[in-house]
Design a protein around this motif. Sequence first.
Motif, PDB file in Angstrom:
ATOM      1  N   LEU A 175       0.755  -1.090  -0.135  1.00  0.00           N
ATOM      2  CA  LEU A 175      -0.063  -0.041  -0.166  1.00  0.00           C
ATOM      3  C   LEU A 175       0.797   1.263  -0.017  1.00  0.00           C
ATOM      4  CD1 LEU A 175      -2.613  -0.992   2.728  1.00  0.00           C
ATOM      5  CD2 LEU A 175      -3.199  -0.947   0.031  1.00  0.00           C
ATOM      6  N   PHE A 176       1.940   1.402   0.754  1.00  0.00           N
ATOM      7  CA  PHE A 176       2.612   2.343   1.109  1.00  0.00           C
ATOM      8  C   PHE A 176       4.099   2.345   0.742  1.00  0.00           C
ATOM      9  CE2 PHE A 176      -0.669   2.429   4.659  1.00  0.00           C
ATOM     10  CZ  PHE A 176      -1.678   3.064   3.804  1.00  0.00           C
ATOM     11  N   GLY A 177       4.561   1.422   0.307  1.00  0.00           N
ATOM     12  CA  GLY A 177       6.174   1.582  -0.090  1.00  0.00           C
ATOM     13  C   GLY A 177       6.799   1.268   1.346  1.00  0.00           C
ATOM     14  N   ASP A 178       8.292   1.186   1.194  1.00  0.00           N
ATOM     15  CA  ASP A 178       8.957   0.859   2.515  1.00  0.00           C
ATOM     16  C   ASP A 178       9.276   2.128   3.301  1.00  0.00           C
ATOM     17  OD1 ASP A 178       9.559  -1.776   1.739  1.00  0.00           O
ATOM     18  OD2 ASP A 178      10.975  -1.216   0.224  1.00  0.00           O
ATOM     19  N   GLU A 179       8.704   3.255   2.984  1.00  0.00           N
ATOM     20  CA  GLU A 179       9.340   4.390   3.860  1.00  0.00           C
ATOM     21  C   GLU A 179       8.606   4.564   5.176  1.00  0.00           C
ATOM     22  OE1 GLU A 179       5.800   6.180   1.568  1.00  0.00           O
ATOM     23  OE2 GLU A 179       7.501   4.576   1.185  1.00  0.00           O
ATOM     24  N   ALA A 180       7.559   4.048   5.383  1.00  0.00           N
ATOM     25  CA  ALA A 180       6.955   3.874   6.620  1.00  0.00           C
ATOM     26  C   ALA A 180       7.508   3.849   7.864  1.00  0.00           C
ATOM     27  CB  ALA A 180       5.267   3.395   6.406  1.00  0.00           C
ATOM     28  N   GLY A 181       8.288   2.602   7.823  1.00  0.00           N
ATOM     29  CA  GLY A 181       9.182   2.599   9.258  1.00  0.00           C
ATOM     30  C   GLY A 181       8.142   1.236   9.770  1.00  0.00           C
ATOM     31  N   PHE A 182       7.685   0.314   9.279  1.00  0.00           N
ATOM     32  CA  PHE A 182       6.781  -0.589   9.904  1.00  0.00           C
ATOM     33  C   PHE A 182       7.377  -1.199  11.150  1.00  0.00           C
ATOM     34  CE2 PHE A 182       5.731  -0.458   5.228  1.00  0.00           C
ATOM     35  CZ  PHE A 182       4.477   0.040   5.412  1.00  0.00           C
ATOM     36  N   TYR A 183       6.237  -1.170  12.161  1.00  0.00           N
ATOM     37  CA  TYR A 183       6.493  -1.875  13.630  1.00  0.00           C
ATOM     38  C   TYR A 183       5.444  -2.672  13.798  1.00  0.00           C
ATOM     39  CZ  TYR A 183       3.961   2.264  15.630  1.00  0.00           C
ATOM     40  OH  TYR A 183       2.940   3.072  16.096  1.00  0.00           O
ATOM     41  N   THR A 184       5.773  -3.538  15.077  1.00  0.00           N
ATOM     42  CA  THR A 184       4.455  -4.285  15.657  1.00  0.00           C
ATOM     43  C   THR A 184       4.707  -3.879  17.196  1.00  0.00           C
ATOM     44  OG1 THR A 184       3.735  -6.342  16.290  1.00  0.00           O
ATOM     45  CG2 THR A 184       6.191  -6.371  15.933  1.00  0.00           C
ATOM     46  N   CYS A 185       3.752  -3.848  17.709  1.00  0.00           N
ATOM     47  CA  CYS A 185       3.565  -3.786  19.109  1.00  0.00           C
ATOM     48  C   CYS A 185       3.334  -5.160  19.999  1.00  0.00           C
ATOM     49  CB  CYS A 185       2.514  -2.719  19.838  1.00  0.00           C
ATOM     50  SG  CYS A 185       2.773  -1.130  19.146  1.00  0.00           S
ATOM     51  N   ASP A 186       3.153  -6.198  19.143  1.00  0.00           N
ATOM     52  CA  ASP A 186       2.744  -7.498  19.544  1.00  0.00           C
ATOM     53  C   ASP A 186       3.279  -8.301  20.446  1.00  0.00           C
ATOM     54  OD1 ASP A 186      -0.246  -7.709  19.266  1.00  0.00           O
ATOM     55  OD2 ASP A 186       0.215  -7.447  17.103  1.00  0.00           O
ATOM     56  N   LEU A 187       4.898  -8.093  20.575  1.00  0.00           N
ATOM     57  CA  LEU A 187       5.874  -9.266  20.924  1.00  0.00           C
ATOM     58  C   LEU A 187       6.252  -8.993  22.613  1.00  0.00           C
ATOM     59  CD1 LEU A 187       7.709  -9.614  18.002  1.00  0.00           C
ATOM     60  CD2 LEU A 187       5.973 -10.786  18.504  1.00  0.00           C
ATOM     61  N   PHE A 188       6.327  -7.699  23.044  1.00  0.00           N
ATOM     62  CA  PHE A 188       6.479  -7.527  24.538  1.00  0.00           C
ATOM     63  C   PHE A 188       7.771  -8.383  25.171  1.00  0.00           C
ATOM     64  CE2 PHE A 188       2.050  -8.870  23.885  1.00  0.00           C
ATOM     65  CZ  PHE A 188       1.515  -7.546  23.338  1.00  0.00           C
ATOM     66  N   HIS A 189       8.821  -8.269  24.225  1.00  0.00           N
ATOM     67  CA  HIS A 189       9.940  -9.132  24.478  1.00  0.00           C
ATOM     68  C   HIS A 189      11.259  -8.293  25.025  1.00  0.00           C
ATOM     69  CE1 HIS A 189      10.743  -8.131  20.481  1.00  0.00           C
ATOM     70  NE2 HIS A 189      11.904  -8.505  20.679  1.00  0.00           N
ATOM     71  N   ASP A 190      11.408  -6.835  25.017  1.00  0.00           N
ATOM     72  CA  ASP A 190      12.458  -5.954  24.936  1.00  0.00           C
ATOM     73  C   ASP A 190      12.128  -4.649  25.636  1.00  0.00           C
ATOM     74  OD1 ASP A 190      15.324  -5.020  24.200  1.00  0.00           O
ATOM     75  OD2 ASP A 190      15.229  -6.926  23.492  1.00  0.00           O
ATOM     76  N   ASP A 191      13.397  -3.784  25.829  1.00  0.00           N
ATOM     77  CA  ASP A 191      13.010  -2.531  26.321  1.00  0.00           C
ATOM     78  C   ASP A 191      13.766  -1.743  25.195  1.00  0.00           C
ATOM     79  OD1 ASP A 191      11.497  -2.918  28.666  1.00  0.00           O
ATOM     80  OD2 ASP A 191      13.405  -3.394  29.682  1.00  0.00           O
ATOM     81  N   GLN A 192      14.072  -2.446  24.117  1.00  0.00           N
ATOM     82  CA  GLN A 192      14.824  -1.588  22.889  1.00  0.00           C
ATOM     83  C   GLN A 192      14.229  -2.035  21.781  1.00  0.00           C
ATOM     84  OE1 GLN A 192      19.036  -2.035  23.549  1.00  0.00           O
ATOM     85  NE2 GLN A 192      19.056  -0.098  24.425  1.00  0.00           N
TER      86      GLN A 192
END
Length: 314
Positions: A175-192
Amino acid sequence: MKSDPGFYDYWPYKDRPKIQWPDGKRMAFWVAPNIEFYELNPPANPHRQAWPRPLPDIGGYGIRDYGNRVGHVRQMELLDKYGIRGSISLSTALCQHHPEIIEMCKERNWEFFSHGIYNTRYTYGMSEVQERAMIKDSMETIYQATGQKCAGYLAPALSHSENTLDLFAEVGTELFGDEAGFYTCDLFHDDQPTPIHTRSGKRFISIPYSLEMNDTIAYVVNKVEPRRYGQMLKDNFDRLYAEGEQSGTIMCIPTHNYQVSCPHRLKAFEEALEYITSHDDIWVATGREIAQYYMQNYYDSSLASIAAVNGGKR
């Protein structure tokens, strides 16, 4: 049988490449208001009931409706007071049901990311084709309603599948190309932030979205009192802030307008926000801003570090 989910590699906290946030800030801080829509009588899902009581669950529905009628305005005014732009985990059906809320958020330049369509319709039991269609619908709805190219995803009611991350990366790029900086909030495994495996090889990361600091987990699951929740937020901040002197950390407060915005709970939340934002060397940002900055500045060095830890393999 899998020994781990396979979404990311082992990467110990110690000796990672140092992260420094914009202007030398030691911590990135973001607030993620979940603005959701719950159906009174949703389609049945054999894997999970939408309501704990027989339908119609007027009590459960009513307090959630309270969030969109009263709580949202209350929290919005509080975030305005402390210069915080929300990153909205959005049930995109809200764009049709309550467009006035969307407009209020747009006026403040808040971020919108996808939390599915309804928070009473789960990923559980969906085929890959059905889940792809749901993800695409939610991203297109955000773009049509706000003009924003949706970059982030949190599965509706945390109902994650093995395909969710791959599908979001693929649909987002289509839909938007690669520039959006895609991320997930679903994993909960780190502080970085953490680079995530995708079957397509798309650049994709996880950014911290804390279940422990989530107001619903605190109030409903762990049953803490408001003053204790406020202290938890401060304690969480203090630890991450101290560690951020060595390498940049992230703190997220996920909220719900029918939880933290209830009158008896708001004071503790405000005191925590006042305490956190009184520190000059934190970057008050949105999820999209954090993801894009990390992608541009640390993604490649992180991949190299991960490969070194795992014998050259990633």
